[in-house]
Design an enzyme around this catalytic site. Structure first.
Site, PDB file in Angstrom:
ATOM      1  N   PHE A 233       0.852  -1.190   0.000  1.00 21.99           N
ATOM      2  CA  PHE A 233       0.000   0.000   0.000  1.00 21.99           C
ATOM      3  C   PHE A 233       0.893   1.247   0.000  1.00 21.99           C
ATOM      4  O   PHE A 233       1.817   1.347   0.806  1.00 21.99           O
ATOM      5  CB  PHE A 233      -0.888  -0.026   1.242  1.00 21.99           C
ATOM      6  CG  PHE A 233      -2.028   0.933   1.202  1.00 21.99           C
ATOM      7  CD1 PHE A 233      -3.219   0.585   0.586  1.00 21.99           C
ATOM      8  CD2 PHE A 233      -1.921   2.175   1.786  1.00 21.99           C
ATOM      9  CE1 PHE A 233      -4.290   1.469   0.551  1.00 21.99           C
ATOM     10  CE2 PHE A 233      -2.986   3.070   1.752  1.00 21.99           C
ATOM     11  CZ  PHE A 233      -4.171   2.716   1.133  1.00 21.99           C
TER      12      PHE A 233
ATOM     13  N   TYR B 258     -10.867   1.159  10.599  1.00 22.13           N
ATOM     14  CA  TYR B 258     -12.088   1.461   9.836  1.00 22.13           C
ATOM     15  C   TYR B 258     -12.385   0.478   8.719  1.00 22.13           C
ATOM     16  O   TYR B 258     -13.367   0.633   8.012  1.00 22.13           O
ATOM     17  CB  TYR B 258     -12.047   2.889   9.280  1.00 22.13           C
ATOM     18  CG  TYR B 258     -10.833   3.226   8.424  1.00 22.13           C
ATOM     19  CD1 TYR B 258     -10.763   2.816   7.105  1.00 22.13           C
ATOM     20  CD2 TYR B 258      -9.776   3.957   8.946  1.00 22.13           C
ATOM     21  CE1 TYR B 258      -9.660   3.109   6.326  1.00 22.13           C
ATOM     22  CE2 TYR B 258      -8.659   4.256   8.176  1.00 22.13           C
ATOM     23  CZ  TYR B 258      -8.601   3.830   6.869  1.00 22.13           C
ATOM     24  OH  TYR B 258      -7.508   4.111   6.105  1.00 22.13           O
ATOM     25  N   LYS B 259     -11.551  -0.539   8.535  1.00 26.93           N
ATOM     26  CA  LYS B 259     -11.837  -1.546   7.498  1.00 26.93           C
ATOM     27  C   LYS B 259     -12.651  -2.671   8.132  1.00 26.93           C
ATOM     28  O   LYS B 259     -13.809  -2.463   8.471  1.00 26.93           O
ATOM     29  CB  LYS B 259     -10.529  -2.000   6.864  1.00 26.93           C
ATOM     30  CG  LYS B 259      -9.900  -0.864   6.047  1.00 26.93           C
ATOM     31  CD  LYS B 259      -8.539  -1.191   5.481  1.00 26.93           C
ATOM     32  CE  LYS B 259      -8.028  -0.005   4.673  1.00 26.93           C
ATOM     33  NZ  LYS B 259      -6.568  -0.070   4.471  1.00 26.93           N
TER      34      LYS B 259
ATOM     35  N   ASP C 169       1.970  -5.082   8.583  1.00 26.13           N
ATOM     36  CA  ASP C 169       0.776  -4.240   8.464  1.00 26.13           C
ATOM     37  C   ASP C 169      -0.423  -5.176   8.322  1.00 26.13           C
ATOM     38  O   ASP C 169      -0.469  -5.985   7.385  1.00 26.13           O
ATOM     39  CB  ASP C 169       0.913  -3.325   7.244  1.00 26.13           C
ATOM     40  CG  ASP C 169      -0.251  -2.349   7.123  1.00 26.13           C
ATOM     41  OD1 ASP C 169      -1.378  -2.729   7.493  1.00 26.13           O
ATOM     42  OD2 ASP C 169      -0.036  -1.226   6.643  1.00 26.13           O
TER      43      ASP C 169
ATOM     44  N   ARG D 275     -12.154  -5.014  -7.283  1.00 27.81           N
ATOM     45  CA  ARG D 275     -11.916  -5.626  -5.978  1.00 27.81           C
ATOM     46  C   ARG D 275     -13.226  -5.779  -5.207  1.00 27.81           C
ATOM     47  O   ARG D 275     -13.995  -4.824  -5.095  1.00 27.81           O
ATOM     48  CB  ARG D 275     -10.940  -4.731  -5.213  1.00 27.81           C
ATOM     49  CG  ARG D 275     -10.399  -5.338  -3.954  1.00 27.81           C
ATOM     50  CD  ARG D 275      -9.417  -4.405  -3.300  1.00 27.81           C
ATOM     51  NE  ARG D 275     -10.095  -3.284  -2.654  1.00 27.81           N
ATOM     52  CZ  ARG D 275      -9.561  -2.539  -1.706  1.00 27.81           C
ATOM     53  NH1 ARG D 275      -8.325  -2.761  -1.308  1.00 27.81           N
ATOM     54  NH2 ARG D 275     -10.229  -1.543  -1.167  1.00 27.81           N
TER      55      ARG D 275
HETATM   56  C1  LIG Z   1      -5.930   1.114   4.455  1.00 30.45           C
HETATM   57  C2  LIG Z   1      -4.468   0.952   4.598  1.00 30.45           C
HETATM   58  C3  LIG Z   1      -3.721   1.958   5.190  1.00 30.45           C
HETATM   59  C4  LIG Z   1      -4.398   3.225   5.608  1.00 30.45           C
HETATM   60  O1  LIG Z   1      -3.598   4.076   6.326  1.00 30.45           O
HETATM   61  P1  LIG Z   1      -4.242   5.385   6.976  1.00 30.45           P
HETATM   62  O2  LIG Z   1      -3.152   5.983   7.721  1.00 30.45           O
HETATM   63  O3  LIG Z   1      -5.411   4.932   7.788  1.00 30.45           O
HETATM   64  O4  LIG Z   1      -4.751   6.233   5.871  1.00 30.45           O
HETATM   65  C5  LIG Z   1      -2.365   1.751   5.345  1.00 30.45           C
HETATM   66  N1  LIG Z   1      -1.782   0.589   4.938  1.00 30.45           N
HETATM   67  C6  LIG Z   1      -2.495  -0.400   4.359  1.00 30.45           C
HETATM   68  C7  LIG Z   1      -1.818  -1.656   3.937  1.00 30.45           C
HETATM   69  C8  LIG Z   1      -3.853  -0.237   4.161  1.00 30.45           C
HETATM   70  O5  LIG Z   1      -4.549  -1.199   3.579  1.00 30.45           O
END
Ligand SMILES: *Cc1c(COP(=O)(O)O)cnc(C)c1O
Length: 427
Positions: A129, A224-225, A199, A386
């Site tokens: 990401f 939030y996911k 992560d 997705r």
């Molecule tokens: C959703 C996601 C993030 C989001 O990071 P924020 O700081 O909440 O914006 C980071 N890393 C991964 C792998 C994600 O899927």
């Protein structure tokens, strides 16, 4: 071939079916994007209203003690810890994933610089990401390290070079849904003297995670996911107990101080994970997040993660089967691994062209998945459609209907309408 009747029968027998009642979902929507923004827990509006009206409105500053605001990040961390194989007192919910990643990467960089100064590289995946890579770039610049971005099958060779300080991986890839074997990869990283940072944004609450069992070093993840904590919900951070107390985090704010209300002029980090807090905590957001975590407590009584994982795999298996039988001949290819051990809780499809417009046409029909852009490369890096399958509230019937909508969008060519080709700010 699976029929709609079969799907309904599976829903009727689903041991987790009552969990859907814990959410408010809009009528007429098939929500397959809980891996981007989880659904609204039914308890959240009243809970947030009560915190606003009573705890803030009436009790004001006394709520830091009286309503337990002061230890909410740690309490929520303890509540959720078993779902990621962490111990009590090892997890806090605070800040964002990006910020938490900055903290743990800095902590890891300091440990590595002290213990093994000859190790100068941080390795991650090119398809990680982007925020993780942006944060890693910053930490590398600050600590004199080099960031190397590789493909998944190149990780072992990188480790063998012997100069890797930190391996930074996302457990379940956000684009493909491919999942690493956390224990095996961590063991290989350790065998080559590297620290391993995980992560868990696309795994926490969706797939089994055992941080202590895998002997991981640090982990961060999203609120939030799959945890359904609400937009911008606080994220979590974990450090292995052998590392948690070893270094102060770089954002040395007063909420991570050993005694914040002693108001001393010098910084003394709190013992353990408490030091990973920085400033005053977002109580309204934490209160909403708690409602999301409470659903997991309800799920515990219905079979816990084993039941969630079994349902998640059944949902993704079904979607793959239906797409392959009903949508064949339309240029879709599966990007997500078929092998269960390698699959997260989503199904990603690639298509050489017009993936974005197809996703938009589905959204117009109330089937909410999302589009993720490729970098134009082959294989892993193509554009992606997705679909996330949250086992807490997705029904087998929803999977059936989503696949039929996809078939209709492809067969009718509906996606060719101009409005489906306009690119929005958030895709
Ligand atoms: C959703 C996601 C993030 C989001 O990071 P924020 O700081 O909440 O914006 C980071 N890393 C991964 C792998 C994600 O899927």
């Amino acid at each position: 071939m699976t029929t709609l009747q079969d799907c309904r029968a599976r829903d009727a027998q689903d041991p987790l079916r009552s969990l859907r009642e814990h959410f408010t979902l809009p009528d007429g929507t098939l929500y397959l994007d809980g891996n981007s923004l989880g659904a609204l827990p039914r308890a959240a509006p009243a809970r947030v209203a009560q915190v606003v009206a009573q705890e803030w409105g009436q009790d004001l500053i006394t709520s830091w003690n009286k309503a337990g605001w002061v230890d909410l990040p740690a309490r929520l961390g303890d509540q959720f810890a078993p779902w990621i194989g962490a111990g009590q007192g090892q997890v806090v919910f605070t800040d964002t994933t990006s910020i938490n990643l900055f903290k743990v990467l800095t902590a890891a960089a300091r440990v590595a610089r002290a213990d093994a100064p000859q190790r100068t590289r941080v390795v991650s995946e090119r398809s990680n990401f982007p925020t993780d890579l942006y944060i890693a770039q910053s930490v590398c610049e600050q600590h004199g390290l080099q960031l190397a971005l590789v493909e998944p099958d190149e990780i072992d060779a990188e480790l063998q070079a012997g100069d890797v300080a930190i391996l930074l991986l996302t457990h379940v890839n956000y684009r493909t849904g491919a999942m690493h074997d956390m224990a095996a990869v961590t063991a290989r990283a350790h065998a080559h003297g590297a620290l391993c940072v995980w992560d868990l944004c696309h795994s926490a609450g969706a797939v089994p995670v055992d941080l202590l069992g895998a002997d991981a070093d640090y982990a961060v993840g999203c609120g939030y996911k799959y945890l359904n904590g609400g937009p911008g919900a606080p994220a979590f951070v974990w450090a292995h107990p052998r590392l948690a107390g070893r270094f102060a985090q770089p954002l040395s704010g007063w909420f991570g101080h050993a005694a914040p209300f002693a108001f001393t002029p010098d910084y003394q980090p709190a013992p353990g994970i408490g030091r990973y807090l920085c400033g005053t905590q977002p109580i309204l957001s934490l209160s909403a997040l708690q409602c999301g975590l409470d659903v997991f407590s309800a799920a515990e009584l219905l079979g816990g993660m084993a039941a969630l994982r079994a349902k998640s795999l059944a949902l993704t298996d079904l979607f793959i089967e239906l797409v392959e039988t009903h949508c064949a001949g339309h240029g879709l290819a599966l990007a997500t691994p078929r092998e269960h051990a390698l699959r997260g809780s989503q199904v990603s499809l690639t298509r050489d062209e017009n993936a974005y417009a197809i996703v938009q046409a589905l959204i117009a029909r109330g089937v909410v998945g999302d589009f993720r852009k490729g970098d134009g490369g082959a294989g892993l890096h193509k554009d992606i459609l997705r679909f996330g399958f949250t086992p807490l509230y997705t029904r087998f019937e929803d999977v059936w209907r989503a696949a039929q909508h996809l078939r209709e969008v492809l067969e009718t060519g509906e996606w060719q309408r101009p409005q489906f080709h306009q690119i929005n700010a958030v895709t």
